[in-house]
Motif scaffolding. Structure first.
Motif, PDB file in Angstrom:
ATOM      1  N   PRO A   1       0.791  -1.242   0.000  1.00 54.55           N
ATOM      2  CA  PRO A   1       0.000   0.000   0.000  1.00 54.55           C
ATOM      3  C   PRO A   1       0.819   1.285   0.000  1.00 54.55           C
ATOM      4  O   PRO A   1       0.266   2.366   0.199  1.00 54.55           O
ATOM      5  CB  PRO A   1      -0.809  -0.121   1.287  1.00 54.55           C
ATOM      6  CG  PRO A   1       0.076  -0.898   2.210  1.00 54.55           C
ATOM      7  CD  PRO A   1       0.817  -1.873   1.341  1.00 54.55           C
ATOM      8  N   GLY A   2       2.125   1.185  -0.181  1.00 53.67           N
ATOM      9  CA  GLY A   2       2.972   2.374  -0.172  1.00 53.67           C
ATOM     10  C   GLY A   2       3.813   2.446   1.085  1.00 53.67           C
ATOM     11  O   GLY A   2       3.516   1.803   2.086  1.00 53.67           O
ATOM     12  N   PHE A   3       4.892   3.231   1.044  1.00 57.28           N
ATOM     13  CA  PHE A   3       5.786   3.327   2.193  1.00 57.28           C
ATOM     14  C   PHE A   3       5.332   4.431   3.140  1.00 57.28           C
ATOM     15  O   PHE A   3       4.689   5.393   2.764  1.00 57.28           O
ATOM     16  CB  PHE A   3       7.239   3.540   1.769  1.00 57.28           C
ATOM     17  CG  PHE A   3       7.519   4.800   0.978  1.00 57.28           C
ATOM     18  CD1 PHE A   3       7.636   6.029   1.609  1.00 57.28           C
ATOM     19  CD2 PHE A   3       7.694   4.757  -0.403  1.00 57.28           C
ATOM     20  CE1 PHE A   3       7.901   7.187   0.896  1.00 57.28           C
ATOM     21  CE2 PHE A   3       7.961   5.905  -1.129  1.00 57.28           C
ATOM     22  CZ  PHE A   3       8.065   7.118  -0.487  1.00 57.28           C
ATOM     23  N   GLY A   4       5.664   4.230   4.424  1.00 52.84           N
ATOM     24  CA  GLY A   4       5.383   5.226   5.448  1.00 52.84           C
ATOM     25  C   GLY A   4       6.512   5.222   6.450  1.00 52.84           C
ATOM     26  O   GLY A   4       7.649   4.887   6.130  1.00 52.84           O
ATOM     27  N   GLY A   5       6.198   5.577   7.707  1.00 55.08           N
ATOM     28  CA  GLY A   5       7.206   5.541   8.758  1.00 55.08           C
ATOM     29  C   GLY A   5       7.843   6.881   9.008  1.00 55.08           C
ATOM     30  O   GLY A   5       7.496   7.901   8.401  1.00 55.08           O
ATOM     31  N   SER A   6       8.817   6.859   9.891  1.00 56.16           N
ATOM     32  CA  SER A   6       9.446   8.093  10.353  1.00 56.16           C
ATOM     33  C   SER A   6      10.574   8.563   9.451  1.00 56.16           C
ATOM     34  O   SER A   6      11.075   9.671   9.630  1.00 56.16           O
ATOM     35  CB  SER A   6      10.001   7.883  11.769  1.00 56.16           C
ATOM     36  OG  SER A   6      10.994   6.864  11.765  1.00 56.16           O
ATOM     37  N   CYS A   7      10.990   7.740   8.489  1.00 58.39           N
ATOM     38  CA  CYS A   7      12.189   8.074   7.706  1.00 58.39           C
ATOM     39  C   CYS A   7      11.903   8.381   6.238  1.00 58.39           C
ATOM     40  O   CYS A   7      12.164   9.482   5.767  1.00 58.39           O
ATOM     41  CB  CYS A   7      13.204   6.930   7.801  1.00 58.39           C
ATOM     42  SG  CYS A   7      13.870   6.671   9.452  1.00 58.39           S
ATOM     43  N   PHE A   8      11.394   7.405   5.501  1.00 59.64           N
ATOM     44  CA  PHE A   8      11.320   7.558   4.048  1.00 59.64           C
ATOM     45  C   PHE A   8      10.546   8.800   3.607  1.00 59.64           C
ATOM     46  O   PHE A   8      11.051   9.574   2.780  1.00 59.64           O
ATOM     47  CB  PHE A   8      10.722   6.311   3.409  1.00 59.64           C
ATOM     48  CG  PHE A   8      11.658   5.124   3.365  1.00 59.64           C
ATOM     49  CD1 PHE A   8      12.910   5.169   3.962  1.00 59.64           C
ATOM     50  CD2 PHE A   8      11.285   3.963   2.728  1.00 59.64           C
ATOM     51  CE1 PHE A   8      13.769   4.077   3.929  1.00 59.64           C
ATOM     52  CE2 PHE A   8      12.129   2.863   2.679  1.00 59.64           C
ATOM     53  CZ  PHE A   8      13.375   2.922   3.284  1.00 59.64           C
ATOM     54  N   PRO A   9       9.320   9.038   4.101  1.00 59.64           N
ATOM     55  CA  PRO A   9       8.591  10.215   3.598  1.00 59.64           C
ATOM     56  C   PRO A   9       9.320  11.529   3.861  1.00 59.64           C
ATOM     57  O   PRO A   9       9.463  12.363   2.956  1.00 59.64           O
ATOM     58  CB  PRO A   9       7.254  10.146   4.355  1.00 59.64           C
ATOM     59  CG  PRO A   9       7.089   8.698   4.698  1.00 59.64           C
ATOM     60  CD  PRO A   9       8.477   8.221   5.003  1.00 59.64           C
ATOM     61  N   LYS A  10       9.786  11.728   5.096  1.00 59.66           N
ATOM     62  CA  LYS A  10      10.427  13.013   5.412  1.00 59.66           C
ATOM     63  C   LYS A  10      11.796  13.133   4.773  1.00 59.66           C
ATOM     64  O   LYS A  10      12.209  14.236   4.375  1.00 59.66           O
ATOM     65  CB  LYS A  10      10.528  13.202   6.926  1.00 59.66           C
ATOM     66  CG  LYS A  10      11.592  12.413   7.642  1.00 59.66           C
ATOM     67  CD  LYS A  10      11.668  12.755   9.119  1.00 59.66           C
ATOM     68  CE  LYS A  10      12.781  11.993   9.824  1.00 59.66           C
ATOM     69  NZ  LYS A  10      14.118  12.410   9.371  1.00 59.66           N
ATOM     70  N   ASP A  11      12.518  12.010   4.623  1.00 60.85           N
ATOM     71  CA  ASP A  11      13.863  12.085   4.048  1.00 60.85           C
ATOM     72  C   ASP A  11      13.818  12.333   2.544  1.00 60.85           C
ATOM     73  O   ASP A  11      14.646  13.070   1.996  1.00 60.85           O
ATOM     74  CB  ASP A  11      14.650  10.811   4.349  1.00 60.85           C
ATOM     75  CG  ASP A  11      15.017  10.698   5.818  1.00 60.85           C
ATOM     76  OD1 ASP A  11      14.757  11.659   6.572  1.00 60.85           O
ATOM     77  OD2 ASP A  11      15.547   9.644   6.224  1.00 60.85           O
ATOM     78  N   VAL A  12      12.860  11.725   1.852  1.00 59.36           N
ATOM     79  CA  VAL A  12      12.693  12.007   0.425  1.00 59.36           C
ATOM     80  C   VAL A  12      12.330  13.474   0.238  1.00 59.36           C
ATOM     81  O   VAL A  12      12.884  14.165  -0.635  1.00 59.36           O
ATOM     82  CB  VAL A  12      11.622  11.088  -0.196  1.00 59.36           C
ATOM     83  CG1 VAL A  12      11.303  11.534  -1.625  1.00 59.36           C
ATOM     84  CG2 VAL A  12      12.092   9.641  -0.200  1.00 59.36           C
TER      85      VAL A  12
END
Length: 446
Positions: free
Chosen positions: A257-268
């Motif tokens: 369903p797509g990536f989430g979490g504390s790292c990937f969204p904000k780091d991209v």
């Protein structure tokens, strides 16, 4: 060695506990008195497998301690790790460095002798330069170094990743810092972990580049999954077929369903903003961020379609809420967009997650939370597998089906095969399989 950790959140706590386990004397400081009080009493504020035992053992042996006084932590330290949060800044997507700079100013006042100040937090290129400038401006008399040592920890496997890393990246600008950092990680080098020294800016960019590339792999296979559904192929076989190529690798090729979490969204997002600030663009990263957000929203349409085109007045069971298994982290979880869209479409949502319900309840307060998967599914009109926790891989499918009002399963993680689920009496749909399409319109007309 004597090590201070500023910030007792996820990265700081794992880093401090693991370094203490190597034999270093570690003091962790955090300005949240409730968190420190809990840690001093042996209560871990996050869920991470094995971390509670690791912390307890090293506290008992006197190598790991917690306090709220930064000066106490920094006193006599050979290295001071900044491990505070760097969330996306509201409004523009840049990394918010407020806590990093607060820590740097506090360290500048607390240091009395030489130490290496290490940015462990994920920070944009040039942050180490600014940290050095701030400390030097505040304390022109002080002899110190600033290094970058980005973390590459997977939530749910952080201790294993720290103790058996693929690589250790350290950015330094002088030999003194290099010597101290090499000494800190000597126990890992004995296990042949690659210790890679670079410039500070290179180390900072390496972290962002790594996360953006992994996010790209996830987004790529998700788009291939959509194509598989159109042409009659199976994305699981495609993933295996391309992943066995050693140039590509099998990890991060599971459609979902797509990536989430504390790292990937904000780091991209932060990497894209950094590129813009320096007069260039990262069109692939920009597309990855856009496609991933669209995908999370699109998951609700899959569920609605599986229910015959409408979920108004229906109760939908969600199994899994966290963005991945073995964590209680709800940050940017695909489940958030899914729940909100289903509720907007008129559905009631009941959910179960082994570890994430307490955090989920802070965000999704209209959801009914259940005590186990079978309670969650009881009397519902459809079941959606959202997070691939191990406990969901061995469910009693017949028991689930017998308790539901309608036997619809939407598997967003491809945990099951259509053969076993349909044998239990379910109408089944998953991600990226264009060869089996259950006759769901029959439900809508029943």
């Amino acid at each position: 060695m004597r090590i201070a950790i500023i910030g007792a959140g996820y990265v700081g706590l794992v880093t401090g506990a693991c370094l203490a386990d190597f034999g270093h004397a570690v003091r962790c400081a955090d300005k949240d008195p409730a968190k420190i009080d809990a840690l001093q009493r042996g209560r871990i504020p996050i869920y991470e497998p094995g971390l509670d035992d690791l912390v307890a053992r090293n506290m008992a042996e006197g190598r790991l301690s917690f306090g709220s006084d930064l000066c106490w932590a920094v006193e006599g330290a050979d290295a001071v790790f900044i491990a505070v949060g760097t969330p996306s800044r509201r409004g523009d997507g840049h990394a918010d460095l407020t806590y990093v700079y607060q820590a740097a100013r506090g360290i500048a006042q607390a240091l009395k002798g030489y130490a290496v100040v290490v940015t462990k937090s994920t920070v944009p290129v040039g942050t180490g330069d600014e940290v050095e400038r701030m400390i030097r401006e505040a304390r022109p008399d002080l002899h110190f170094s600033v290094a970058s040592n980005p973390e590459f920890l997977r939530e749910g496997a952080a201790i294993e990743d720290f103790k058996r890393p693929d690589r250790i990246i350290i950015g330094v600008e002088d030999d003194s810092a290099r010597a101290v950092m090499a000494d800190i990680y000597r126990p890992l080098c004995a296990g042949h972990a690659p210790l890679i020294f670079t410039t500070r800016r290179t180390a900072e960019l390496t972290k962002y580049a790594a996360n953006a590339f992994l996010a790209t792999k996830i987004t790529f296979i998700n788009e291939i999954a959509d194509l598989c559904e159109m042409v009659g192929a199976d994305v699981r076989d495609v993933s295996k077929g391309i992943g066995l190529d050693t140039r590509i690798g099998q990890k991060f090729l599971d459609a979902g369903p797509g990536f989430g979490g504390s790292c990937f969204p904000k780091d991209v997002s932060a990497l894209i903003k950094t590129a813009h600030d320096h007069g260039t663009s990262l069109r692939i990263a920009e597309t990855v961020a856009e496609v991933n957000e669209r995908r999370k929203r699109a998951m609700s349409r899959r569920v609605i379609a599986a229910c015959g085109g409408s979920v108004r007045g229906k109760t939908i069971c969600l199994l899994g809420l966290t963005f991945k298994p073995n964590t209680d982290d709800m940050r940017d979880s695909p489940a958030i967009a899914l729940v909100q869209a289903l509720e907007d479409a008129g559905a009631w949502v009941r959910a179960y997650d082994p570890e994430g319900m307490e955090q989920a309840a802070l965000i999704l307060n209209e959801v009914e939370y259940a005590g186990d998967p079978y309670e969650a599914a009881l009397g519902t009109d459809a079941l959606v597998l959202v997070t691939d926790w191990d406990v969901f891989r061995r469910l009693d499918l017949k028991r689930l089906r017998d308790g539901m009002r309608w036997p619809i399963m939407v598997d967003l993680r491809n945990i099951y095969s259509s053969t076993e689920v349909e044998a239990a009496g379910f109408l089944y749909t998953c991600i990226g399989n264009g060869r089996s399409r259950p006759l769901l319109p029959l439900i809508a007309t029943s």
